[in-house]
Design a protein around this motif. Structure first.
Motif, PDB file in Angstrom:
ATOM      1  N   VAL A 136       0.810  -1.207   0.000  1.00  0.00           N
ATOM      2  CA  VAL A 136       0.000   0.000   0.000  1.00  0.00           C
ATOM      3  C   VAL A 136       0.851   1.269   0.000  1.00  0.00           C
ATOM      4  O   VAL A 136       0.407   2.320  -0.492  1.00  0.00           O
ATOM      5  CB  VAL A 136      -0.963  -0.014   1.213  1.00  0.00           C
ATOM      6  CG1 VAL A 136      -0.196   0.213   2.521  1.00  0.00           C
ATOM      7  CG2 VAL A 136      -2.072   1.027   1.048  1.00  0.00           C
ATOM      8  N   MET A 137       2.074   1.185   0.513  1.00  0.00           N
ATOM      9  CA  MET A 137       2.943   2.351   0.565  1.00  0.00           C
ATOM     10  C   MET A 137       3.627   2.585  -0.783  1.00  0.00           C
ATOM     11  O   MET A 137       3.599   1.729  -1.670  1.00  0.00           O
ATOM     12  CB  MET A 137       3.996   2.188   1.659  1.00  0.00           C
ATOM     13  CG  MET A 137       3.419   1.900   3.039  1.00  0.00           C
ATOM     14  SD  MET A 137       2.405   3.249   3.667  1.00  0.00           S
ATOM     15  CE  MET A 137       3.673   4.456   4.035  1.00  0.00           C
ATOM     16  N   GLU A 138       4.272   3.748  -0.903  1.00  0.00           N
ATOM     17  CA  GLU A 138       4.965   4.084  -2.146  1.00  0.00           C
ATOM     18  C   GLU A 138       6.299   3.373  -2.280  1.00  0.00           C
ATOM     19  O   GLU A 138       6.929   3.409  -3.340  1.00  0.00           O
ATOM     20  CB  GLU A 138       5.187   5.599  -2.232  1.00  0.00           C
ATOM     21  CG  GLU A 138       3.895   6.405  -2.309  1.00  0.00           C
ATOM     22  CD  GLU A 138       4.155   7.905  -2.366  1.00  0.00           C
ATOM     23  OE1 GLU A 138       5.337   8.302  -2.227  1.00  0.00           O
ATOM     24  OE2 GLU A 138       3.194   8.671  -2.541  1.00  0.00           O
ATOM     25  N   SER A 161       1.920   1.167  -3.961  1.00  0.00           N
ATOM     26  CA  SER A 161       0.700   1.991  -3.911  1.00  0.00           C
ATOM     27  C   SER A 161      -0.512   1.198  -4.381  1.00  0.00           C
ATOM     28  O   SER A 161      -1.388   1.700  -5.081  1.00  0.00           O
ATOM     29  CB  SER A 161       0.867   3.266  -4.758  1.00  0.00           C
ATOM     30  OG  SER A 161       1.898   4.071  -4.251  1.00  0.00           O
ATOM     31  N   HIS A 162      -0.578  -0.050  -3.974  1.00  0.00           N
ATOM     32  CA  HIS A 162      -1.716  -0.928  -4.252  1.00  0.00           C
ATOM     33  C   HIS A 162      -2.108  -1.649  -2.960  1.00  0.00           C
ATOM     34  O   HIS A 162      -1.297  -1.788  -2.046  1.00  0.00           O
ATOM     35  CB  HIS A 162      -1.376  -1.977  -5.313  1.00  0.00           C
ATOM     36  CG  HIS A 162      -1.372  -1.448  -6.717  1.00  0.00           C
ATOM     37  ND1 HIS A 162      -0.376  -0.616  -7.192  1.00  0.00           N
ATOM     38  CD2 HIS A 162      -2.240  -1.639  -7.754  1.00  0.00           C
ATOM     39  CE1 HIS A 162      -0.622  -0.322  -8.462  1.00  0.00           C
ATOM     40  NE2 HIS A 162      -1.749  -0.926  -8.821  1.00  0.00           N
ATOM     41  N   THR A 163      -3.348  -2.117  -2.904  1.00  0.00           N
ATOM     42  CA  THR A 163      -3.780  -2.906  -1.757  1.00  0.00           C
ATOM     43  C   THR A 163      -4.868  -3.875  -2.190  1.00  0.00           C
ATOM     44  O   THR A 163      -5.452  -3.736  -3.281  1.00  0.00           O
ATOM     45  CB  THR A 163      -4.297  -2.014  -0.618  1.00  0.00           C
ATOM     46  OG1 THR A 163      -4.452  -2.808   0.557  1.00  0.00           O
ATOM     47  CG2 THR A 163      -5.639  -1.361  -0.963  1.00  0.00           C
ATOM     48  N   GLN A 180      -5.240   0.185  -7.068  1.00  0.00           N
ATOM     49  CA  GLN A 180      -4.257   1.223  -6.777  1.00  0.00           C
ATOM     50  C   GLN A 180      -4.854   2.188  -5.762  1.00  0.00           C
ATOM     51  O   GLN A 180      -6.077   2.373  -5.697  1.00  0.00           O
ATOM     52  CB  GLN A 180      -3.891   1.972  -8.061  1.00  0.00           C
ATOM     53  CG  GLN A 180      -2.748   2.958  -7.922  1.00  0.00           C
ATOM     54  CD  GLN A 180      -2.353   3.570  -9.250  1.00  0.00           C
ATOM     55  OE1 GLN A 180      -2.849   3.160 -10.302  1.00  0.00           O
ATOM     56  NE2 GLN A 180      -1.483   4.557  -9.215  1.00  0.00           N
ATOM     57  N   VAL A 181      -3.991   2.804  -4.925  1.00  0.00           N
ATOM     58  CA  VAL A 181      -4.467   3.748  -3.918  1.00  0.00           C
ATOM     59  C   VAL A 181      -3.887   5.136  -4.191  1.00  0.00           C
ATOM     60  O   VAL A 181      -2.838   5.275  -4.832  1.00  0.00           O
ATOM     61  CB  VAL A 181      -4.088   3.291  -2.493  1.00  0.00           C
ATOM     62  CG1 VAL A 181      -4.741   1.956  -2.168  1.00  0.00           C
ATOM     63  CG2 VAL A 181      -2.574   3.218  -2.326  1.00  0.00           C
ATOM     64  N   GLU A 183      -2.860   9.194  -2.581  1.00  0.00           N
ATOM     65  CA  GLU A 183      -1.923   9.644  -1.553  1.00  0.00           C
ATOM     66  C   GLU A 183      -2.467   9.457  -0.147  1.00  0.00           C
ATOM     67  O   GLU A 183      -1.697   9.389   0.817  1.00  0.00           O
ATOM     68  CB  GLU A 183      -1.566  11.112  -1.790  1.00  0.00           C
ATOM     69  CG  GLU A 183      -0.788  11.351  -3.089  1.00  0.00           C
ATOM     70  CD  GLU A 183      -0.475  12.820  -3.300  1.00  0.00           C
ATOM     71  OE1 GLU A 183      -0.993  13.650  -2.502  1.00  0.00           O
ATOM     72  OE2 GLU A 183       0.263  13.135  -4.244  1.00  0.00           O
ATOM     73  N   GLN A 184      -3.796   9.374  -0.007  1.00  0.00           N
ATOM     74  CA  GLN A 184      -4.409   9.118   1.297  1.00  0.00           C
ATOM     75  C   GLN A 184      -4.668   7.628   1.509  1.00  0.00           C
ATOM     76  O   GLN A 184      -5.360   7.233   2.434  1.00  0.00           O
ATOM     77  CB  GLN A 184      -5.729   9.881   1.433  1.00  0.00           C
ATOM     78  CG  GLN A 184      -5.566  11.361   1.718  1.00  0.00           C
ATOM     79  CD  GLN A 184      -5.059  12.146   0.510  1.00  0.00           C
ATOM     80  OE1 GLN A 184      -5.556  11.954  -0.614  1.00  0.00           O
ATOM     81  NE2 GLN A 184      -4.081  13.015   0.720  1.00  0.00           N
ATOM     82  N   ARG A 185      -4.124   6.793   0.620  1.00  0.00           N
ATOM     83  CA  ARG A 185      -4.235   5.332   0.664  1.00  0.00           C
ATOM     84  C   ARG A 185      -5.668   4.850   0.494  1.00  0.00           C
ATOM     85  O   ARG A 185      -6.070   3.817   1.016  1.00  0.00           O
ATOM     86  CB  ARG A 185      -3.636   4.776   1.971  1.00  0.00           C
ATOM     87  CG  ARG A 185      -2.190   5.134   2.160  1.00  0.00           C
ATOM     88  CD  ARG A 185      -1.659   4.609   3.476  1.00  0.00           C
ATOM     89  NE  ARG A 185      -0.471   5.343   3.884  1.00  0.00           N
ATOM     90  CZ  ARG A 185       0.072   5.289   5.082  1.00  0.00           C
ATOM     91  NH1 ARG A 185      -0.479   4.527   6.002  1.00  0.00           N
ATOM     92  NH2 ARG A 185       1.154   5.988   5.369  1.00  0.00           N
ATOM     93  N   ARG A 186      -6.443   5.628  -0.277  1.00  0.00           N
ATOM     94  CA  ARG A 186      -7.804   5.222  -0.599  1.00  0.00           C
ATOM     95  C   ARG A 186      -7.817   4.595  -1.973  1.00  0.00           C
ATOM     96  O   ARG A 186      -7.168   5.099  -2.909  1.00  0.00           O
ATOM     97  CB  ARG A 186      -8.741   6.438  -0.576  1.00  0.00           C
ATOM     98  CG  ARG A 186      -8.865   7.085   0.802  1.00  0.00           C
ATOM     99  CD  ARG A 186      -9.666   8.364   0.745  1.00  0.00           C
ATOM    100  NE  ARG A 186      -9.060   9.341  -0.163  1.00  0.00           N
ATOM    101  CZ  ARG A 186      -9.371  10.626  -0.206  1.00  0.00           C
ATOM    102  NH1 ARG A 186     -10.302  11.096   0.609  1.00  0.00           N
ATOM    103  NH2 ARG A 186      -8.781  11.429  -1.055  1.00  0.00           N
TER     104      ARG A 186
END
Length: 367
Positions: A136-138, A161-163, A180-181, A183-186
């Motif tokens: 999920v992070m960059e 940047s995926h979850t 893909q998410v 910058e707010q991980r949405r």
């Protein structure tokens, strides 16, 4: 294992075996199959074992070394049903390496911690197909060498940047949806990908096992979730020390060993009433680009040893300079080729330099 401590490459069992041999030669009394139920502030330890039943020991000093546990699916709230085939990476590692059970044939790994990366390779070597490692992070939280050796060498894609947004299946996992998410991980609508798989491995972080610490009122750090300690690794409760993954999650077992030795020496000194009691402590502060710093409470020992700080950075920085500032003046600097969140950093502060709070920063080196 062992590259720093023994100056050679060892497997995990070999590394543990070295210390078991040392323990057998010592006069330390070892109580296996024994659970500590509580520790009181006066260092009265209450425990339970099949051979002795409940019993109590008043300790001259206590070292907390309970380790950590894996964050589970419930902690991250992934939608979907509850089919078989969803494992934490450590649980899958136990099934495969110790019990000899293959947990699945087509797998997706959620999270890029070191255990997840290693299990992606392990599953591949056992004949499974690992479809992707999803983070999920960059950037990955694992060591760079594990990304290279466990993913790149086996052509396993790393999706940053995926979850996982949904789990499919009723009795057994049939697939997961990955998106893909932002910058707010949405999750970003329209980026969903369906992976047909029978196994999902979760490598989404470790949590220090601090129930005993909380029971006795040990002050905890909100970032590390481990104890707040001084240079001797003593917690806010006198005579109680902490080390290893219950204090901070390490990336190398050798660092755990060094930290454990330090805590053990300090505990022995306390029990002999030889541990210094400073008049005043200063703070360590996580400055620019730094997530946390240990120990959180320091003082100038004036004994020629100084203090070694350990910390993690927030993001990858190429050609970095690690700097410790006291009153705006640099008291220690160390240039490094690169720093990443997955690798713990060390910075020694010389004796005599600590005259106030210490701020640790990471910056790009001037070219």
């Amino acid at each position: 294992f062992g590259l720093y401590f023994f100056k050679e490459h060892l497997t995990g069992p070999e590394y543990a075996g070295r210390f078991l041999s040392l323990l057998e030669k010592s006069e330390v009394e070892l109580l296996c199959d024994t659970m500590v139920l509580s520790v009181e502030k006066d260092r009265m330890v209450h425990a339970l074992s099949p051979s002795q039943g409940p019993f109590a020991v008043r300790a001259g000093a206590v070292v907390l070394a309970m380790g950590c546990r894996e964050r589970t699916r419930g902690a991250i709230g992934t939608p979907g049903t509850r089919p078989a085939g969803v494992f934490t990476a450590g649980a899958a590692q136990r099934y495969l390496n110790i019990d000899g059970y293959m947990v699945g044939r087509r797998a997706v790994v959620l999270g890029s911690g070191d255990i997840g990366l290693i299990m992606a390779r392990r599953m591949t070597l056992e004949g499974a197909q690992v479809l992707a490692c999803v983070e999920v992070m960059e950037q990955s939280g694992g060591l760079a060498r594990n990304i290279a050796q466990c993913l790149d060498d086996f052509d396993i894609p790393l999706l940053l940047s995926h979850t996982v947004t949904e789990i499919h299946g009723r009795d057994r996992l049939t697939g997961v949806t990955v998106a893909q998410v932002d910058e707010q991980r949405r999750p970003i609508p329209g980026t969903e990908i369906r992976y047909d798989c029978d196994t999902l491995l979760l490598s989404v972080g470790l949590i220090p096992e601090n129930e005993l610490s909380r029971q006795m009122g040990v002050q905890l750090d909100p970032v590390t979730q481990g104890a707040v300690v001084d240079p001797f690794l003593q917690t806010s409760v006198p005579g109680v020390f902490a080390c290893g993954n219950v204090l901070q999650v390490h990336d190398l077992v050798d660092h755990v060993t060094y930290e454990a030795q330090r805590a053990g020496r300090s505990a022995a000194r306390f029990s002999r009433k030889e541990l210094p009691v400073p008049e005043r402590f200063y703070r360590t502060i996580a400055g620019k680009g730094v997530r946390y710093v240990l120990p959180q409470r320091i003082y100038d020992t004036q004994d020629g040893e100084g203090v070694e700080l350990s910390f993690r950075v927030r993001q990858t920085v190429e050609r970095a300079v690690l700097t410790a500032l006291c009153g705006g003046v640099a008291v220690a600097k160390r240039p490094v080729l690169a720093v990443t969140p997955g690798e713990m950093q060390k910075l020694p502060i010389p004796a005599g330099a600590i005259q106030g709070d210490i701020t640790v920063e990471v910056q790009e080196a001037s070219r």
